[in-house]
Design an enzyme around this catalytic site. Structure first.
Site, mmCIF file in Angstrom:
data_model
loop_
_atom_site.group_PDB
_atom_site.id
_atom_site.type_symbol
_atom_site.label_atom_id
_atom_site.label_comp_id
_atom_site.label_asym_id
_atom_site.label_seq_id
_atom_site.Cartn_x
_atom_site.Cartn_y
_atom_site.Cartn_z
ATOM 1 N N GLU A 170 0.819 -1.219 0.000
ATOM 2 C CA GLU A 170 0.000 0.000 0.000
ATOM 3 C C GLU A 170 0.849 1.264 0.000
ATOM 4 O O GLU A 170 0.553 2.220 -0.719
ATOM 5 C CB GLU A 170 -0.919 0.012 1.222
ATOM 6 C CG GLU A 170 -1.763 1.276 1.290
ATOM 7 C CD GLU A 170 -2.700 1.322 2.470
ATOM 8 O OE1 GLU A 170 -3.560 2.224 2.500
ATOM 9 O OE2 GLU A 170 -2.576 0.468 3.364
ATOM 10 N N ASP B 72 -0.582 -5.115 3.100
ATOM 11 C CA ASP B 72 -1.009 -3.915 3.819
ATOM 12 C C ASP B 72 -0.255 -3.922 5.142
ATOM 13 O O ASP B 72 -0.529 -4.757 6.018
ATOM 14 C CB ASP B 72 -2.521 -3.925 4.063
ATOM 15 C CG ASP B 72 -3.036 -2.565 4.523
ATOM 16 O OD1 ASP B 72 -2.227 -1.802 5.096
ATOM 17 O OD2 ASP B 72 -4.224 -2.274 4.316
ATOM 18 N N ILE C 128 -0.146 -1.893 7.759
ATOM 19 C CA ILE C 128 -1.058 -1.700 8.892
ATOM 20 C C ILE C 128 -2.442 -1.455 8.312
ATOM 21 O O ILE C 128 -2.708 -0.384 7.771
ATOM 22 C CB ILE C 128 -0.685 -0.504 9.793
ATOM 23 C CG1 ILE C 128 0.750 -0.583 10.304
ATOM 24 C CG2 ILE C 128 -1.653 -0.439 10.991
ATOM 25 C CD1 ILE C 128 1.157 0.599 11.193
ATOM 26 N N ASP C 129 -3.307 -2.430 8.408
ATOM 27 C CA ASP C 129 -4.693 -2.218 7.983
ATOM 28 C C ASP C 129 -5.459 -1.741 9.213
ATOM 29 O O ASP C 129 -5.658 -2.505 10.167
ATOM 30 C CB ASP C 129 -5.307 -3.504 7.434
ATOM 31 C CG ASP C 129 -6.671 -3.230 6.843
ATOM 32 O OD1 ASP C 129 -6.721 -2.588 5.783
ATOM 33 O OD2 ASP C 129 -7.682 -3.644 7.448
ATOM 34 N N THR D 130 -4.908 1.977 10.116
ATOM 35 C CA THR D 130 -3.967 2.988 10.613
ATOM 36 C C THR D 130 -4.650 4.009 11.517
ATOM 37 O O THR D 130 -4.079 4.432 12.539
ATOM 38 C CB THR D 130 -3.282 3.710 9.438
ATOM 39 O OG1 THR D 130 -2.555 2.762 8.662
ATOM 40 C CG2 THR D 130 -2.318 4.770 9.937
ATOM 41 N N ASP E 201 -6.223 -4.678 0.862
ATOM 42 C CA ASP E 201 -7.216 -4.787 1.929
ATOM 43 C C ASP E 201 -7.863 -6.168 1.950
ATOM 44 O O ASP E 201 -8.292 -6.645 3.006
ATOM 45 C CB ASP E 201 -8.342 -3.758 1.733
ATOM 46 C CG ASP E 201 -7.860 -2.326 1.759
ATOM 47 O OD1 ASP E 201 -7.146 -1.960 2.710
ATOM 48 O OD2 ASP E 201 -8.194 -1.568 0.819
#
Length: 284
Positions: free
Chosen positions: A77, A104, A106-107, A109, A232
């Protein structure tokens, strides 16, 4: 891990081991930065945040993966410009690669920034466009969700199965508030207005990856959202499928890496959910 590095041909088990190792190391590092990040920037909208921790997590994961598999491609990402057009273009340029890691770092954030304990690292591996490994790690709860194509999905080492609710009225369903305020958010809000009265209850916790993992684990009956990206969804989609659930776009067509408007469910109430979204003009 040292034995895997010496193998001339690396099989799917080694792919999964590397994904698990990357997710765990990144997640543990992320938690050391909770409440201690030094920079916060907006990307596409006020709902779309990035910190140096996101970027550091992705750099760590990319480095570890390419150490093991230097010929593989990587889509993360934070390596893509903000916005749906840039995301689509980035995926299209890589989706036919033999091996593509989709990450990702940190999905969730926004949750991380506010110290709301619902965020995760999401790592998927696609082989010629088909996801074959999916790993989602929740560092707050130390929960590792793992799936291999054709081999099931697991959490805490135990096989996951989707829930058994047969109808929307008996279902606990999740959605999200998209970062795209011009198009995706208004469409998704139509869905919220239509679906909320028809379900047992609705949850919006702020991480699509964990929502998908929770569908796989039977904690949610279903999940939908408009305007998501491949990073995601890729790992979570495999988790749901390998747990006996169903993943499609909002019109009911099968999931693929290019899907941005998604419905994931236990399968039993899937058609009822997609029909409700379609009737409300909330399918995107």
């Amino acid at each position: 891990m040292s034995e895997q590095r010496n193998e001339p041909v690396v099989g799917s088990k080694s792919f999964t081991a590397v994904a698990i190792n990357c997710a765990a190391k990144a997640g543990q590092w992320i938690n050391t930065k909770l409440g201690a990040y030094s920079s916060l920037n907006l990307k596409y909208s006020s709902h779309d945040l990035v910190t140096e921790v996101d970027k550091g997590s992705e750099k760590m994961i990319r480095s570890l993966i390419l150490t093991h598999f230097p010929t593989h491609s990587f889509l993360g990402e934070e390596g893509v410009e903000a916005g749906p057009e840039a995301s689509t273009k980035a995926l299209e340029s890589l989706r036919d690669e033999e091996y593509l890691w989709i990450v990702d770092p940190i999905d969730g954030t926004t949750n991380f920034v506010h110290e709301f304990p619902y965020y995760a690292v999401s790592i998927a591996l696609a082989h010629k466009g088909e996801v074959i490994v999916g790993v989602i790690y929740d560092p707050t709860r130390d929960e590792l969700f793992v799936a291999e194509k054709g081999k099931g999905a697991y959490v805490h080492g135990k096989r996951m199965l989707v829930s058994k609710e047969q109808t929307l009225r008996d279902s606990l369903v999740a959605t999200g508030f998209p970062a795209d305020h011009q198009y995706a958010l208004p469409v998704n809000l139509k869905g919220v207005q239509a679906v909320a009265p028809q379900v047992r209850n609705l949850r919006v916790a702020g991480s699509a990856a964990l929502h998908m993992a929770y569908v796989a684990a039977g904690r949610l009956s279903g999940f939908w959202e408009i305007g998501l990206n491949s990073w995601d969804l890729a790992a979570g989609a495999l988790l749901v499928q390998e747990s006996g659930g169903k993943v499609t776009d909002t019109s009911g067509q099968p999931y693929h890496l290019g899907v941005r408007n998604v419905v994931a469910s236990n399968g039993h109430m899937h058609d009822e959910l997609t029909a409700a979204l379609g009737k409300a003009g909330a399918a995107g």
